[in-house]
Design an enzyme around this catalytic site. Structure first.
Site, PDB file in Angstrom:
ATOM      1  N   ARG A 228     -26.656  31.479   9.204  1.00  0.00           N
ATOM      2  CA  ARG A 228     -27.398  31.095  10.409  1.00  0.00           C
ATOM      3  C   ARG A 228     -26.456  30.492  11.446  1.00  0.00           C
ATOM      4  O   ARG A 228     -26.620  30.676  12.624  1.00  0.00           O
ATOM      5  CB  ARG A 228     -28.500  30.099  10.046  1.00  0.00           C
ATOM      6  CG  ARG A 228     -29.595  30.733   9.200  1.00  0.00           C
ATOM      7  CD  ARG A 228     -30.430  29.692   8.519  1.00  0.00           C
ATOM      8  NE  ARG A 228     -29.607  28.809   7.703  1.00  0.00           N
ATOM      9  CZ  ARG A 228     -30.060  27.804   6.990  1.00  0.00           C
ATOM     10  NH1 ARG A 228     -31.349  27.528   7.003  1.00  0.00           N
ATOM     11  NH2 ARG A 228     -29.247  27.054   6.267  1.00  0.00           N
TER      12      ARG A 228
ATOM     13  N   ASP B 117     -24.561  37.039 -12.051  1.00  0.00           N
ATOM     14  CA  ASP B 117     -24.347  35.873 -12.917  1.00  0.00           C
ATOM     15  C   ASP B 117     -25.641  35.080 -13.040  1.00  0.00           C
ATOM     16  O   ASP B 117     -25.735  34.171 -13.859  1.00  0.00           O
ATOM     17  CB  ASP B 117     -23.241  34.986 -12.324  1.00  0.00           C
ATOM     18  CG  ASP B 117     -22.938  33.779 -13.207  1.00  0.00           C
ATOM     19  OD1 ASP B 117     -22.817  33.962 -14.436  1.00  0.00           O
ATOM     20  OD2 ASP B 117     -22.831  32.651 -12.675  1.00  0.00           O
TER      21      ASP B 117
ATOM     22  N   ARG C 293     -19.115  30.190  11.878  1.00  0.00           N
ATOM     23  CA  ARG C 293     -18.016  29.385  11.330  1.00  0.00           C
ATOM     24  C   ARG C 293     -16.694  29.976  11.823  1.00  0.00           C
ATOM     25  O   ARG C 293     -15.932  30.548  11.020  1.00  0.00           O
ATOM     26  CB  ARG C 293     -18.037  29.428   9.802  1.00  0.00           C
ATOM     27  CG  ARG C 293     -19.273  28.891   9.179  1.00  0.00           C
ATOM     28  CD  ARG C 293     -18.980  27.570   8.508  1.00  0.00           C
ATOM     29  NE  ARG C 293     -20.212  26.885   8.195  1.00  0.00           N
ATOM     30  CZ  ARG C 293     -20.395  25.596   8.395  1.00  0.00           C
ATOM     31  NH1 ARG C 293     -19.440  24.874   8.918  1.00  0.00           N
ATOM     32  NH2 ARG C 293     -21.516  25.030   8.080  1.00  0.00           N
TER      33      ARG C 293
ATOM     34  N   HIS D  49     -25.141  33.041 -16.339  1.00  0.00           N
ATOM     35  CA  HIS D  49     -25.003  31.892 -15.428  1.00  0.00           C
ATOM     36  C   HIS D  49     -23.823  30.984 -15.830  1.00  0.00           C
ATOM     37  O   HIS D  49     -24.012  29.820 -16.207  1.00  0.00           O
ATOM     38  CB  HIS D  49     -26.308  31.078 -15.386  1.00  0.00           C
ATOM     39  CG  HIS D  49     -26.434  30.256 -14.141  1.00  0.00           C
ATOM     40  ND1 HIS D  49     -27.630  30.003 -13.524  1.00  0.00           N
ATOM     41  CD2 HIS D  49     -25.500  29.632 -13.372  1.00  0.00           C
ATOM     42  CE1 HIS D  49     -27.428  29.252 -12.453  1.00  0.00           C
ATOM     43  NE2 HIS D  49     -26.134  29.015 -12.340  1.00  0.00           N
ATOM     44  N   ILE D  50     -22.626  31.557 -15.728  1.00  0.00           N
ATOM     45  CA  ILE D  50     -21.419  30.803 -16.129  1.00  0.00           C
ATOM     46  C   ILE D  50     -20.480  30.551 -14.946  1.00  0.00           C
ATOM     47  O   ILE D  50     -19.295  30.293 -15.127  1.00  0.00           O
ATOM     48  CB  ILE D  50     -20.652  31.532 -17.267  1.00  0.00           C
ATOM     49  CG1 ILE D  50     -20.316  32.987 -16.872  1.00  0.00           C
ATOM     50  CG2 ILE D  50     -21.451  31.487 -18.567  1.00  0.00           C
ATOM     51  CD1 ILE D  50     -19.312  33.650 -17.812  1.00  0.00           C
TER      52      ILE D  50
ATOM     53  N   ILE E  35     -18.303  27.957  -1.293  1.00  0.00           N
ATOM     54  CA  ILE E  35     -17.972  29.005  -2.264  1.00  0.00           C
ATOM     55  C   ILE E  35     -17.674  30.324  -1.557  1.00  0.00           C
ATOM     56  O   ILE E  35     -16.690  31.002  -1.874  1.00  0.00           O
ATOM     57  CB  ILE E  35     -19.103  29.150  -3.311  1.00  0.00           C
ATOM     58  CG1 ILE E  35     -19.206  27.852  -4.124  1.00  0.00           C
ATOM     59  CG2 ILE E  35     -18.850  30.342  -4.242  1.00  0.00           C
ATOM     60  CD1 ILE E  35     -20.405  27.772  -5.060  1.00  0.00           C
TER      61      ILE E  35
ATOM     62  N   GLY F 111     -20.296  29.334   2.956  1.00  0.00           N
ATOM     63  CA  GLY F 111     -20.103  27.896   2.810  1.00  0.00           C
ATOM     64  C   GLY F 111     -18.860  27.668   1.964  1.00  0.00           C
ATOM     65  O   GLY F 111     -17.912  28.455   1.979  1.00  0.00           O
TER      66      GLY F 111
HETATM   67  P1  NAP Z   1     -22.885  25.687   0.807  1.00  0.00           P
HETATM   68  O1  NAP Z   1     -21.502  25.255   1.119  1.00  0.00           O
HETATM   69  O2  NAP Z   1     -24.017  24.816   1.222  1.00  0.00           O
HETATM   70  O3  NAP Z   1     -23.093  27.146   1.400  1.00  0.00           O
HETATM   71  C1  NAP Z   1     -24.331  27.748   1.484  1.00  0.00           C
HETATM   72  C2  NAP Z   1     -24.235  28.902   2.462  1.00  0.00           C
HETATM   73  O4  NAP Z   1     -25.507  29.562   2.493  1.00  0.00           O
HETATM   74  C3  NAP Z   1     -23.909  28.460   3.883  1.00  0.00           C
HETATM   75  O5  NAP Z   1     -22.914  29.286   4.433  1.00  0.00           O
HETATM   76  C4  NAP Z   1     -25.228  28.646   4.625  1.00  0.00           C
HETATM   77  O6  NAP Z   1     -24.974  28.929   5.983  1.00  0.00           O
HETATM   78  C5  NAP Z   1     -25.782  29.867   3.867  1.00  0.00           C
HETATM   79  N1  NAP Z   1     -27.212  30.029   4.083  1.00  0.00           N
HETATM   80  C6  NAP Z   1     -28.222  29.176   3.824  1.00  0.00           C
HETATM   81  N2  NAP Z   1     -29.381  29.703   4.230  1.00  0.00           N
HETATM   82  C7  NAP Z   1     -29.092  30.904   4.757  1.00  0.00           C
HETATM   83  C8  NAP Z   1     -29.870  31.939   5.353  1.00  0.00           C
HETATM   84  N3  NAP Z   1     -31.195  31.811   5.516  1.00  0.00           N
HETATM   85  N4  NAP Z   1     -29.245  33.063   5.762  1.00  0.00           N
HETATM   86  C9  NAP Z   1     -27.915  33.196   5.627  1.00  0.00           C
HETATM   87  N5  NAP Z   1     -27.120  32.263   5.074  1.00  0.00           N
HETATM   88  C10 NAP Z   1     -27.709  31.122   4.653  1.00  0.00           C
HETATM   89  O7  NAP Z   1     -23.080  25.870  -0.754  1.00  0.00           O
HETATM   90  P2  NAP Z   1     -21.986  26.350  -1.843  1.00  0.00           P
HETATM   91  O8  NAP Z   1     -21.336  25.164  -2.450  1.00  0.00           O
HETATM   92  O9  NAP Z   1     -21.126  27.406  -1.243  1.00  0.00           O
HETATM   93  O10 NAP Z   1     -22.973  26.981  -2.957  1.00  0.00           O
HETATM   94  C11 NAP Z   1     -23.774  28.089  -2.631  1.00  0.00           C
HETATM   95  C12 NAP Z   1     -24.779  28.353  -3.733  1.00  0.00           C
HETATM   96  O11 NAP Z   1     -24.120  28.910  -4.858  1.00  0.00           O
HETATM   97  C13 NAP Z   1     -25.482  27.124  -4.291  1.00  0.00           C
HETATM   98  O12 NAP Z   1     -26.619  26.789  -3.498  1.00  0.00           O
HETATM   99  C14 NAP Z   1     -25.858  27.531  -5.693  1.00  0.00           C
HETATM  100  O13 NAP Z   1     -27.181  27.995  -5.716  1.00  0.00           O
HETATM  101  C15 NAP Z   1     -24.920  28.672  -6.004  1.00  0.00           C
HETATM  102  N6  NAP Z   1     -24.001  28.368  -7.130  1.00  0.00           N
HETATM  103  C16 NAP Z   1     -24.072  29.120  -8.275  1.00  0.00           C
HETATM  104  C17 NAP Z   1     -23.206  28.842  -9.317  1.00  0.00           C
HETATM  105  C18 NAP Z   1     -23.238  29.645 -10.592  1.00  0.00           C
HETATM  106  O14 NAP Z   1     -23.016  29.085 -11.647  1.00  0.00           O
HETATM  107  N7  NAP Z   1     -23.466  30.936 -10.532  1.00  0.00           N
HETATM  108  C19 NAP Z   1     -22.275  27.798  -9.229  1.00  0.00           C
HETATM  109  C20 NAP Z   1     -22.236  27.074  -8.054  1.00  0.00           C
HETATM  110  C21 NAP Z   1     -23.105  27.363  -6.999  1.00  0.00           C
HETATM  111  P3  NAP Z   1     -25.934  28.451   7.167  1.00  0.00           P
HETATM  112  O15 NAP Z   1     -26.493  27.127   6.767  1.00  0.00           O
HETATM  113  O16 NAP Z   1     -25.074  28.420   8.375  1.00  0.00           O
HETATM  114  O17 NAP Z   1     -26.971  29.517   7.254  1.00  0.00           O
END
Ligand code: NAP
Length: 347
Positions: free
Chosen positions: A204, A288, A207, A312-313, A183, A181
């Site tokens: 799923r 993280d 892209r 978690h940063i 990130i 997605g």
């Molecule tokens: P995003 O744009 O919604 O991307 C999420 C990705 O996960 C999509 O590519 C989605 O693809 C994939 N996904 C969801 N369910 C899946 C499955 N069952 N199998 C395979 N892929 C799957 O979200 P984002 O902005 O990149 O953020 C991603 C996550 O990073 C957040 O949800 C958050 O938990 C985490 N995060 C952590 C930090 C931190 O501080 N460490 C900071 C920011 C975000 P499909 O829907 O096509 O499957």
């Protein structure tokens, strides 16, 4: 006949009455932390009655349940579980839950949908910061930076030695991304200059356009496990991805594989990860995010050399966090006014 009041006093009473009426029609917002950047709180204070939890640790659940009663909006963080009990305690006037995060696995969005409560989040603004931190963690784990750094302080550094503290290069490696997605794509773009052999992604939905930009190939989860030298977890935590990295998955991974997780701790079965690291089933891990957070200081993972753990940063760069605070506030103001939010979770 009641005594007549002087004009000034009447005017003052009218103004006071107006203020009291305005106050009572102001929306009530509860903010679960006092330490979100003030620029966001200032935006809210202009037109809402804002109350906040007063300590810099998460609001205790019993307190949240007590104070959320009667509020029109809840400004929360990933440390606050917003479930049916909290929504019930808030009452039917609650219009919006806005989280200062892109992940919203701590919010029962189905329950919000049923009640017509809008949910705000902060995508995009933190994408670069999180991708940057992921690269830092990936390089630190791959090249054993923390392990090597300790040697400088504990006398382990005797002299330069040809094979001492060697790690794996990113160059020539196969990198698999679980999640592609916002990130995931930015992580891939940052990996490309390091000249990997191949980048693959598992999601799923395909892209193709975004994948072409970084020359990435879509693979199923099993192929990613079998082929990757480095796996980066950057997907959302959902019932489908919960503990998807379990003992079975670790069995399929190459012994030189390194697992990086900057998504959510729940994607990894941590006991299975510990076993995989301890028995050298996989080479190393960089996390993280963990379960629980904070990780207790006696957690067995902390006894291992082949794991790097950060608290978690991912999005913790100053400007990013300030903007996240403002977006969360704007999401609330928009929801209360019945307008389009900056970023709203589709329910
Ligand atoms: P995003 O744009 O919604 O991307 C999420 C990705 O996960 C999509 O590519 C989605 O693809 C994939 N996904 C969801 N369910 C899946 C499955 N069952 N199998 C395979 N892929 C799957 O979200 P984002 O902005 O990149 O953020 C991603 C996550 O990073 C957040 O949800 C958050 O938990 C985490 N995060 C952590 C930090 C931190 O501080 N460490 C900071 C920011 C975000 P499909 O829907 O096509 O499957």
């Amino acid at each position: 006949m009641p005594p007549r009041l002087p004009f000034g006093q009447v005017r003052n009473l009218l103004i006071q009455g107006h203020i009291i009426r305005r106050m009572s029609s102001q929306h009530k917002v509860y903010v679960t932390r006092p330490d979100v950047d003030d620029s966001g709180l200032e935006l809210l204070r202009k037109s809402c009655q804002v109350s906040t939890w007063h300590e810099t640790n998460p609001v205790p659940r019993s307190e949240l349940i007590r104070v959320v009663a009667g509020k029109d909006a809840l400004y929360c963080a990933l440390t606050d579980k917003v479930d049916k009990e909290v929504l019930d305690a808030a009452g039917p006037q609650l219009k919006c839950v806005a989280t200062i995060s892109v992940g919203y696995d701590h919010i029962d969005v189905e329950e919000c949908r049923k009640r017509g409560i809008r949910v705000g989040f902060t995508p995009d603004v933190l994408t670069d910061a999180t991708a940057e931190l992921t690269l830092a963690l990936l390089l630190a784990t791959n090249r054993r930076l923390f392990e090597a750094n300790k040697q400088v302080y504990n006398g382990g550094w005797k002299s330069w030695a040809p094979m001492w503290m060697c790690g794996q290069g990113l160059k020539g490696s196969r990198v698999g991304l679980l999640g592609f997605g916002r990130i995931g794509q930015e992580i891939a773009a940052r990996i490309v200059p390091f000249k990997p052999t191949e980048i693959t992604y598992t999601t799923r939905s395909l892209r193709p356009k975004e994948a072409a930009a970084v020359n990435a190939r879509h693979v199923d989860f099993d192929e990613m496990l079998r082929e990757s030298d480095l796996i980066v977890v950057c997907c959302a935590l959902t019932p489908e991805t919960k503990e998807i990295f379990n003992a079975t998955a670790f069995q399929k991974m190459k012994p030189n594989c390194i697992l990086i997780n900057t998504a959510r701790g729940g994607v990894v079965d941590q006991k299975a990860l510990y076993e995989a690291l301890k028995t050298k089933r996989i080479l190393a891990a960089g996390l993280d995010v963990t379960t629980p957070e904070p990780l207790p200081i006696d957690d067995p993972l902390l006894k291992l050399d082949n794991v790097v753990i950060l608290p978690h940063i991912g999005s913790a760069d100053i400007e990013t966090r300030k903007e996240m605070s403002r977006i969360t506030a704007r999401n609330i103001l928009a929801a209360l006014a019945g307008d389009k939010m900056v970023a709203e979770v589709e329910l």
